[in-house]
Scaffold this motif. Structure first.
Motif, short mmCIF file in Angstrom:
data_model
loop_
_atom_site.label_atom_id
_atom_site.label_comp_id
_atom_site.label_asym_id
_atom_site.label_seq_id
_atom_site.Cartn_x
_atom_site.Cartn_y
_atom_site.Cartn_z
N LEU A 157 0.83 -1.21 0.00
CA LEU A 157 0.00 0.00 0.00
C LEU A 157 0.86 1.26 0.00
CD1 LEU A 157 -2.97 -0.80 2.33
CD2 LEU A 157 -3.15 0.57 0.25
N LEU A 158 1.91 1.27 0.84
CA LEU A 158 2.76 2.46 0.91
C LEU A 158 3.51 2.66 -0.40
CD1 LEU A 158 4.00 2.07 4.59
CD2 LEU A 158 2.58 3.93 3.71
N GLU A 159 3.90 1.54 -1.05
CA GLU A 159 4.59 1.66 -2.34
C GLU A 159 3.64 2.18 -3.44
OE1 GLU A 159 8.12 -1.67 -1.60
OE2 GLU A 159 6.30 -2.24 -2.71
N ALA A 160 2.32 1.96 -3.25
CA ALA A 160 1.34 2.43 -4.23
C ALA A 160 0.83 3.84 -3.92
CB ALA A 160 0.15 1.46 -4.26
N HIS A 161 1.38 4.46 -2.88
CA HIS A 161 0.91 5.79 -2.48
C HIS A 161 1.41 6.84 -3.47
CE1 HIS A 161 0.06 9.30 -0.01
NE2 HIS A 161 -0.59 8.53 0.83
N PRO A 162 0.56 7.78 -3.85
CA PRO A 162 0.96 8.77 -4.86
C PRO A 162 2.01 9.78 -4.37
CG PRO A 162 -1.20 9.31 -3.96
CD PRO A 162 -0.86 7.95 -3.44
N ARG A 163 2.22 9.89 -3.06
CA ARG A 163 3.23 10.83 -2.57
C ARG A 163 4.32 10.04 -1.85
NH1 ARG A 163 -0.02 16.31 -0.82
NH2 ARG A 163 -1.73 16.08 -2.30
N PRO A 164 5.55 10.52 -1.92
CA PRO A 164 6.66 9.75 -1.35
C PRO A 164 6.46 9.54 0.14
CG PRO A 164 7.47 11.65 -2.61
CD PRO A 164 5.99 11.79 -2.49
N THR A 165 6.90 8.38 0.59
CA THR A 165 6.80 8.03 2.00
C THR A 165 7.72 8.92 2.84
OG1 THR A 165 6.23 5.78 1.49
CG2 THR A 165 7.26 6.16 3.62
N GLN A 177 0.52 9.50 4.83
CA GLN A 177 1.67 10.12 4.16
C GLN A 177 1.34 11.47 3.53
OE1 GLN A 177 4.68 8.50 4.46
NE2 GLN A 177 3.36 7.30 5.80
N THR A 178 0.06 11.78 3.41
CA THR A 178 -0.35 13.01 2.74
C THR A 178 -0.34 14.18 3.71
OG1 THR A 178 -1.76 11.68 1.28
CG2 THR A 178 -2.22 14.05 1.38
N GLU A 179 0.40 15.24 3.34
CA GLU A 179 0.43 16.48 4.11
C GLU A 179 0.71 16.26 5.61
OE1 GLU A 179 0.29 19.49 2.99
OE2 GLU A 179 -0.53 19.31 0.97
N PRO A 180 1.81 15.60 5.91
CA PRO A 180 2.09 15.30 7.32
C PRO A 180 2.55 16.53 8.10
CG PRO A 180 3.93 14.64 5.96
CD PRO A 180 2.87 15.10 5.01
N ASP A 181 2.28 16.53 9.40
CA ASP A 181 2.86 17.51 10.33
C ASP A 181 3.83 16.73 11.22
OD1 ASP A 181 2.16 20.42 11.88
OD2 ASP A 181 3.01 18.80 13.10
N LEU A 182 5.14 16.98 11.02
CA LEU A 182 6.13 16.16 11.73
C LEU A 182 6.07 16.32 13.24
CD1 LEU A 182 9.27 16.14 9.40
CD2 LEU A 182 7.61 14.33 9.82
N GLY A 183 5.64 17.50 13.70
CA GLY A 183 5.52 17.71 15.15
C GLY A 183 4.45 16.79 15.75
N ARG A 190 -13.13 -1.40 -5.68
CA ARG A 190 -13.04 -2.13 -6.96
C ARG A 190 -13.26 -1.21 -8.16
NH1 ARG A 190 -16.51 -7.03 -6.19
NH2 ARG A 190 -15.16 -8.48 -5.07
N HIS A 191 -14.15 -0.21 -7.99
CA HIS A 191 -14.40 0.74 -9.09
C HIS A 191 -13.13 1.49 -9.51
CE1 HIS A 191 -18.89 1.08 -7.78
NE2 HIS A 191 -18.69 0.04 -8.55
N HIS A 192 -12.19 1.62 -8.57
CA HIS A 192 -10.97 2.40 -8.84
C HIS A 192 -9.74 1.52 -9.01
CE1 HIS A 192 -13.52 5.72 -7.60
NE2 HIS A 192 -13.79 5.08 -6.50
N ALA A 193 -9.95 0.19 -9.01
CA ALA A 193 -8.82 -0.74 -8.96
C ALA A 193 -7.92 -0.64 -10.18
CB ALA A 193 -9.33 -2.17 -8.79
N GLU A 194 -8.50 -0.27 -11.31
CA GLU A 194 -7.67 -0.25 -12.52
C GLU A 194 -6.72 0.93 -12.58
OE1 GLU A 194 -9.52 -1.00 -16.25
OE2 GLU A 194 -10.70 -2.67 -15.45
N HIS A 195 -7.15 2.08 -12.02
CA HIS A 195 -6.24 3.23 -12.09
C HIS A 195 -5.54 3.54 -10.76
CE1 HIS A 195 -10.37 4.61 -11.46
NE2 HIS A 195 -9.91 5.67 -10.86
N HIS A 196 -5.95 2.89 -9.65
CA HIS A 196 -5.23 3.11 -8.38
C HIS A 196 -4.91 1.76 -7.74
CE1 HIS A 196 -5.71 7.34 -8.69
NE2 HIS A 196 -6.98 7.40 -8.39
N GLU A 197 -3.62 1.44 -7.75
CA GLU A 197 -3.17 0.15 -7.20
C GLU A 197 -3.56 0.00 -5.73
OE1 GLU A 197 -2.01 -2.47 -8.38
OE2 GLU A 197 -0.77 -3.48 -6.87
#
Lengths: 133, 133, 133, 133
Positions: free
Chosen positions: B6-14, B75-81, C102-109
Motif C-alpha cells: 500500500l505504501l509503495e502504491a501511495h501517490p506521494r513519497p513516503t 503520508q499526505t500532508e504530514p505535520d512532523l511535530g 473495486r471501481h478504482h482498482a484499474e487506475h489506483h493500485e
C-alpha cells in the motif's frame, strides 16, 4: 454532568484537579467529534483539493483526542509519564489542526468552528498538564 | 506484506525510511492486539486483584498504539511535530506496559508475550523517530 | 503468531473455533491498516474529487474493523449478541468499501489492494459468525 | 452546541432528521466516556472479581460507541447499510452493558449512572434508525 458524577463516584481519588480533569475529558470528546465532522465536511466541499491538509490534520487530531480522552479518564493505577505524553501529543495535534482550520475559517464555517474547538482542547490539555505538576 | 504494498502504491513519497515506517505500523498493530488480549486475559485470571495495574496499562497502550498506527500510516500532508509527539507517547506507553507485564511474566504466559511485543513496538517507534530526523 | 499464542495462554477457553478467531482478528487488523492507508492515498491523488466516496467508506471501514478486532479478541465473559452484531457491522462495512475500491482498482493500485483485503476480512467475519453458531 | 453547528455548516444535506442525528452523536460520545470511566472504576473496587463482566461489557460498549459516533457523524457519500449495521451493533452493546451495570447499581453509584447513560444511548440509536427509515 455525567463525567463529573462518574469521577466523583470513583473508588480511588482523582489524579490532580477534578475541575481540570473534567474540562479536559469534555474538551477531548468535543474536539474528536468536531474534527471528525470537519474532515467529513471538507470532503463534501467543491474545493476539496484545497482542503486535503485540513482533512488529514483533522483525522490525526480526532484519533489523538479519542485516545487521550480515554487515558486521562482512567484513575486506577495511573502512570503519569504515559498521561503526560498523551496530553503533549494532544496539544501538538490540536495546535496543528487549529492552525490549518484557521486558514479556511473565512470561507468554511465548519473550519471556523473547528479551529475554536481545537483551541479550547489545547488549553484544557495544557491546564491538566499544569495541574498534574 | 499488505502495508508495504500500500505504501509503495501511495501517490506521494513516503516520509522518512520505508522499512522503518512499515516496521512501526506493523509493530503498533501487533502491540494494540496484544495489549487488548493481555488486558482481557488478566480479567479472566483468578488473581485479577493483583493484575489491575496490568489491565490499566494494557488498555492505555492499546489506545495509543491504535492512534499512533493510524497517524504514522498517513503520508499526505504530514505535520512532523504531531507525528513525533504521537510516537513519543507510544514509546512511553509501551515502556510502562512492558515493565508491568514483565513483573507477571513468570506466572502468566500472556504477560510474558505481551512484554516482548511492547518491547518490539517501543524499539520500532524509536527507530522511526530516528529515521524522521 | 502472537495473536494465537496469546489466545492459547488465555485462562478461559476461546469462544468458538480458535482458527476462525485468529483469522478474524488478523483480518480486521490488516483491513483497518489497509483502509487507513487507502483513504490517505486517495487524498494524495490528483483526482481526489472522484475519490471522496472511497475516502469516506475507507474511514468507516477502518473504524468498524478496529472496534470489531478488539471485541472479538476478548474471551472473558462474552455477550454473543454484541459479538454477532459487531461482526455483522464489519461485514457490511467491508462489503461497501470493497465495492467502492473495486471501481478504482484499474487506475489506483492502492484501491486494488484494499478491495482484496476488504474481501478477505468480510469472509473472515462471516466464517467466525458461522463458527459461533 | 458544537455538533449541531458543525452539521448545519456542512455543505451537503444531513441524512435523515437533524435532531435525531445530533442526539445520537452526543449520546454515543457520553456513553463512550461513561463506559470508559465505569470500567476503570470497577477496576478500582475491592470487589473487582465480581465486576469482571461489567468491565468487559463496558470496554465493548465504549469501543462500539466511539466507532458509531464517527460513522453517523459523516454526511458525505453515506452507505445506509453500513450506518444501520453500526447503529444496530451500538443498540446491542448498550443494552448488554446497561443490563450488567443495573445489577451493580445499588452498591456502585458509577454503575447506576452508566446504566442510565447506556439506556439513553440505546434509545438515541433506535430513534436515529427510525429516522433513517
Amino acid at each position: 454532568m455525567t463525567v463529573r458524577q462518574l469521577l466523583e463516584a470513583h473508588p480511588r481519588p482523582t489524579i490532580g484537579d477534578l475541575d481540570a480533569l473534567v474540562r479536559c475529558i469534555e474538551a477531548c470528546g468535543e474536539c474528536a467529534a468536531s474534527c471528525t465532522g470537519c474532515a467529513d465536511a471538507d470532503l463534501g466541499e467543491s474545493d476539496v483539493r484545497d482542503m486535503v491538509r485540513c482533512v488529514r490534520l483533522c483525522l490525526d487530531c480526532a484519533d489523538i483526542c479519542d485516545s487521550t480522552r480515554r487515558i486521562v479518564a482512567r484513575q486506577t493505577e495511573p502512570d503519569l509519564g504515559v498521561i503526560r505524553a498523551a496530553l503533549e501529543a494532544c496539544v501538538a495535534a490540536c495546535r496543528a489542526c487549529q492552525t490549518e482550520c484557521r486558514h479556511h475559517a473565512e470561507h468554511h464555517e465548519h473550519c471556523r468552528i473547528c479551529a475554536e474547538v481545537c483551541g479550547r482542547c489545547e488549553q484544557a490539555c495544557k491546564d491538566l498538564l499544569a495541574a498534574l505538576g
